[in-house]
Design a protein around this motif. Structure first.
Motif, PDB file in Angstrom:
ATOM      1  N   ARG A 105     -21.857  -3.438 -29.195  1.00 42.87           N
ATOM      2  CA  ARG A 105     -22.256  -4.533 -30.084  1.00 42.87           C
ATOM      3  C   ARG A 105     -23.597  -4.191 -30.722  1.00 42.87           C
ATOM      4  O   ARG A 105     -24.432  -3.515 -30.117  1.00 42.87           O
ATOM      5  CB  ARG A 105     -22.350  -5.824 -29.264  1.00 42.87           C
ATOM      6  CG  ARG A 105     -22.808  -7.052 -30.009  1.00 42.87           C
ATOM      7  CD  ARG A 105     -22.724  -8.274 -29.111  1.00 42.87           C
ATOM      8  NE  ARG A 105     -21.335  -8.663 -28.869  1.00 42.87           N
ATOM      9  CZ  ARG A 105     -20.640  -9.467 -29.668  1.00 42.87           C
ATOM     10  NH1 ARG A 105     -21.196  -9.975 -30.760  1.00 42.87           N
ATOM     11  NH2 ARG A 105     -19.393  -9.773 -29.372  1.00 42.87           N
ATOM     12  N   LEU A 106     -23.793  -4.664 -31.964  1.00 41.44           N
ATOM     13  CA  LEU A 106     -25.068  -4.523 -32.641  1.00 41.44           C
ATOM     14  C   LEU A 106     -25.847  -5.827 -32.569  1.00 41.44           C
ATOM     15  O   LEU A 106     -25.265  -6.909 -32.623  1.00 41.44           O
ATOM     16  CB  LEU A 106     -24.863  -4.142 -34.111  1.00 41.44           C
ATOM     17  CG  LEU A 106     -24.258  -2.768 -34.401  1.00 41.44           C
ATOM     18  CD1 LEU A 106     -24.034  -2.598 -35.893  1.00 41.44           C
ATOM     19  CD2 LEU A 106     -25.156  -1.654 -33.880  1.00 41.44           C
ATOM     20  N   PHE A 107     -27.163  -5.697 -32.477  1.00 39.40           N
ATOM     21  CA  PHE A 107     -28.054  -6.852 -32.454  1.00 39.40           C
ATOM     22  C   PHE A 107     -29.033  -6.724 -33.613  1.00 39.40           C
ATOM     23  O   PHE A 107     -29.614  -5.650 -33.833  1.00 39.40           O
ATOM     24  CB  PHE A 107     -28.813  -6.913 -31.127  1.00 39.40           C
ATOM     25  CG  PHE A 107     -27.917  -7.094 -29.940  1.00 39.40           C
ATOM     26  CD1 PHE A 107     -27.720  -8.354 -29.392  1.00 39.40           C
ATOM     27  CD2 PHE A 107     -27.247  -6.009 -29.382  1.00 39.40           C
ATOM     28  CE1 PHE A 107     -26.874  -8.529 -28.305  1.00 39.40           C
ATOM     29  CE2 PHE A 107     -26.400  -6.169 -28.296  1.00 39.40           C
ATOM     30  CZ  PHE A 107     -26.209  -7.435 -27.762  1.00 39.40           C
ATOM     31  N   ARG A 157     -20.476  -8.210 -43.564  1.00 34.91           N
ATOM     32  CA  ARG A 157     -20.452  -6.875 -44.184  1.00 34.91           C
ATOM     33  C   ARG A 157     -20.850  -5.801 -43.176  1.00 34.91           C
ATOM     34  O   ARG A 157     -20.263  -4.707 -43.156  1.00 34.91           O
ATOM     35  CB  ARG A 157     -21.387  -6.841 -45.399  1.00 34.91           C
ATOM     36  CG  ARG A 157     -20.971  -7.763 -46.528  1.00 34.91           C
ATOM     37  CD  ARG A 157     -21.772  -7.506 -47.794  1.00 34.91           C
ATOM     38  NE  ARG A 157     -21.265  -6.319 -48.491  1.00 34.91           N
ATOM     39  CZ  ARG A 157     -21.736  -5.881 -49.643  1.00 34.91           C
ATOM     40  NH1 ARG A 157     -22.723  -6.536 -50.248  1.00 34.91           N
ATOM     41  NH2 ARG A 157     -21.241  -4.816 -50.226  1.00 34.91           N
ATOM     42  N   ALA A 158     -21.838  -6.109 -42.348  1.00 38.43           N
ATOM     43  CA  ALA A 158     -22.256  -5.140 -41.330  1.00 38.43           C
ATOM     44  C   ALA A 158     -21.153  -4.911 -40.309  1.00 38.43           C
ATOM     45  O   ALA A 158     -20.893  -3.772 -39.897  1.00 38.43           O
ATOM     46  CB  ALA A 158     -23.532  -5.626 -40.647  1.00 38.43           C
ATOM     47  N   PHE A 165     -19.720  -1.147 -39.872  1.00 44.36           N
ATOM     48  CA  PHE A 165     -19.911  -0.431 -38.611  1.00 44.36           C
ATOM     49  C   PHE A 165     -18.708  -0.559 -37.675  1.00 44.36           C
ATOM     50  O   PHE A 165     -18.641   0.151 -36.660  1.00 44.36           O
ATOM     51  CB  PHE A 165     -21.154  -0.961 -37.887  1.00 44.36           C
ATOM     52  CG  PHE A 165     -22.459  -0.568 -38.531  1.00 44.36           C
ATOM     53  CD1 PHE A 165     -22.912   0.738 -38.482  1.00 44.36           C
ATOM     54  CD2 PHE A 165     -23.229  -1.513 -39.181  1.00 44.36           C
ATOM     55  CE1 PHE A 165     -24.123   1.098 -39.068  1.00 44.36           C
ATOM     56  CE2 PHE A 165     -24.438  -1.173 -39.770  1.00 44.36           C
ATOM     57  CZ  PHE A 165     -24.883   0.137 -39.719  1.00 44.36           C
ATOM     58  N   ASP A 166     -17.778  -1.458 -37.980  1.00 46.49           N
ATOM     59  CA  ASP A 166     -16.624  -1.720 -37.132  1.00 46.49           C
ATOM     60  C   ASP A 166     -17.069  -2.105 -35.720  1.00 46.49           C
ATOM     61  O   ASP A 166     -16.515  -1.634 -34.711  1.00 46.49           O
ATOM     62  CB  ASP A 166     -15.691  -0.503 -37.083  1.00 46.49           C
ATOM     63  CG  ASP A 166     -14.313  -0.850 -36.502  1.00 46.49           C
ATOM     64  OD1 ASP A 166     -13.918  -2.029 -36.592  1.00 46.49           O
ATOM     65  OD2 ASP A 166     -13.664   0.055 -35.948  1.00 46.49           O
ATOM     66  N   GLN A 167     -18.076  -2.966 -35.665  1.00 45.75           N
ATOM     67  CA  GLN A 167     -18.601  -3.466 -34.408  1.00 45.75           C
ATOM     68  C   GLN A 167     -19.008  -4.920 -34.592  1.00 45.75           C
ATOM     69  O   GLN A 167     -19.458  -5.307 -35.676  1.00 45.75           O
ATOM     70  CB  GLN A 167     -19.834  -2.680 -33.953  1.00 45.75           C
ATOM     71  CG  GLN A 167     -19.545  -1.332 -33.335  1.00 45.75           C
ATOM     72  CD  GLN A 167     -20.826  -0.705 -32.796  1.00 45.75           C
ATOM     73  OE1 GLN A 167     -21.747  -0.409 -33.542  1.00 45.75           O
ATOM     74  NE2 GLN A 167     -20.876  -0.498 -31.498  1.00 45.75           N
ATOM     75  N   PRO A 168     -18.887  -5.734 -33.544  1.00 49.01           N
ATOM     76  CA  PRO A 168     -19.395  -7.093 -33.645  1.00 49.01           C
ATOM     77  C   PRO A 168     -20.922  -7.100 -33.709  1.00 49.01           C
ATOM     78  O   PRO A 168     -21.582  -6.201 -33.169  1.00 49.01           O
ATOM     79  CB  PRO A 168     -18.887  -7.765 -32.368  1.00 49.01           C
ATOM     80  CG  PRO A 168     -18.666  -6.643 -31.413  1.00 49.01           C
ATOM     81  CD  PRO A 168     -18.259  -5.458 -32.242  1.00 49.01           C
TER      82      PRO A 168
END
Length: 297
Positions: A123-125, A145-146, A150-153
């Protein structure tokens, strides 16, 4: 990867202390204006390095102009930095590194500094500091969009200090984050340092801790001391963690340095101190200078 600029003497001690503690099998890429600058870095640190010359003057801030994905792809922001020419030239780094490392590079459809993103557990923060760079998009649109790119939550922290997330918080494994505690830092403030006394500053760090807890994460606190100088923070979350070792910035203020080290040790980390006392007044510390491109099994 690092950016090496021979005239930037304020980072030399930090480079030496970090790279002389780093395991010898770690590959080091040095982005530089000319190849001989990488040779100088090698002599300074005692490391074998791979030179990545870009042919133009750059800055020392290796983290700002890209993020590195787990597969080695390097992601550049949609636009160069708006600062001086050296800052603009930093945008050459991800494309030059991708060539040397046989990797890929892509350009994101939004603005960012590398330090605006933090990754943990797939996951991205991100915080409001990132969305503020893209005012033309509502936050929910930008986050979507992010996630698509990035294909990540993405976990969005809507109330946060206006600085890179790594200066505020750091994931330390086991569904846990460390978040800076301004009031703790103020209690340990050394003589000669003018702290940021605004209560709103402390509350913004608290808001990050609260948001992470609401998202299901355990939160521990660690001292942080923003000063009256913009972005000159005595912060211990801008560290580099590898397994259970932390390369922790230190500032030459024993009460603060020892309190922060004790937090990491209590969480099971081996602490390797890296002095950043000549660096932090320029607005960044260790992880702003060192960009981890890829971790290999």
């Amino acid at each position: 990867a690092v950016h090496y600029v021979p005239s930037s003497e304020f980072v030399r001690r930090t480079y030496v202390e970090f790279f002389r503690q780093l395991p010898s099998d770690v590959r080091v890429y040095v982005v530089c204006e000319r190849r001989e600058h990488a040779d100088e870095f090698s002599r300074l640190t005692g490391r074998k390095v791979t030179a990545v010359p870009v042919g133009k003057p750059i800055t020392t801030w290796a983290r700002d102009r890209f993020v590195a994905c787990e597969d080695g792809t390097l992601i550049a922001p949609s636009e160069p930095h708006l600062g001086p020419v050296e800052r603009k030239n930093d945008s050459l780094a991800p494309f030059a590194l991708a060539i040397v490392t046989d990797g890929r590079s892509r350009q994101a459809p939004f603005r960012f500094d590398g330090g605006d993103f933090c990754a943990a557990g797939g996951r991205l923060f991100v915080t409001s500091a990132w969305t503020a760079r893209n005012p033309e998009y509502p936050a929910e649109v930008l986050i979507r969009r992010a996630e698509e790119f990035f294909d990540q939550p993405v976990t969005y922290l809507p109330e946060a200090p206006n600085h890179h997330i790594g200066m505020v918080a750091v994931p330390v494994g086991e569904n846990r984050f460390l978040v800076g505690d301004v009031r703790w830092g103020r209690r340990l403030c050394p003589e000669g340092i003018a702290p940021d006394e605004q209560e709103v500053t402390a509350k913004l760090f608290d808001a990050v801790a609260t948001s992470l807890e609401k998202a299901g994460y355990q939160v521990e606190r660690i001292p942080v001391l923003p000063t009256e100088t913009d972005f000159a923070w005595i912060t211990y979350t801008n560290a580099i963690l590898e397994n259970r070792t932390v390369y922790m910035p230190t500032f030459g203020f024993p009460a603060l340095d020892e309190a922060a080290g004790a937090v990491y040790r209590r969480l099971g980390f081996t602490v390797r101190p890296v002095n950043v006392s000549a660096t932090y007044t320029y607005g960044g510390t260790l992880h702003c200078l060192v960009h981890v491109l890829r971790r290999e099994p």
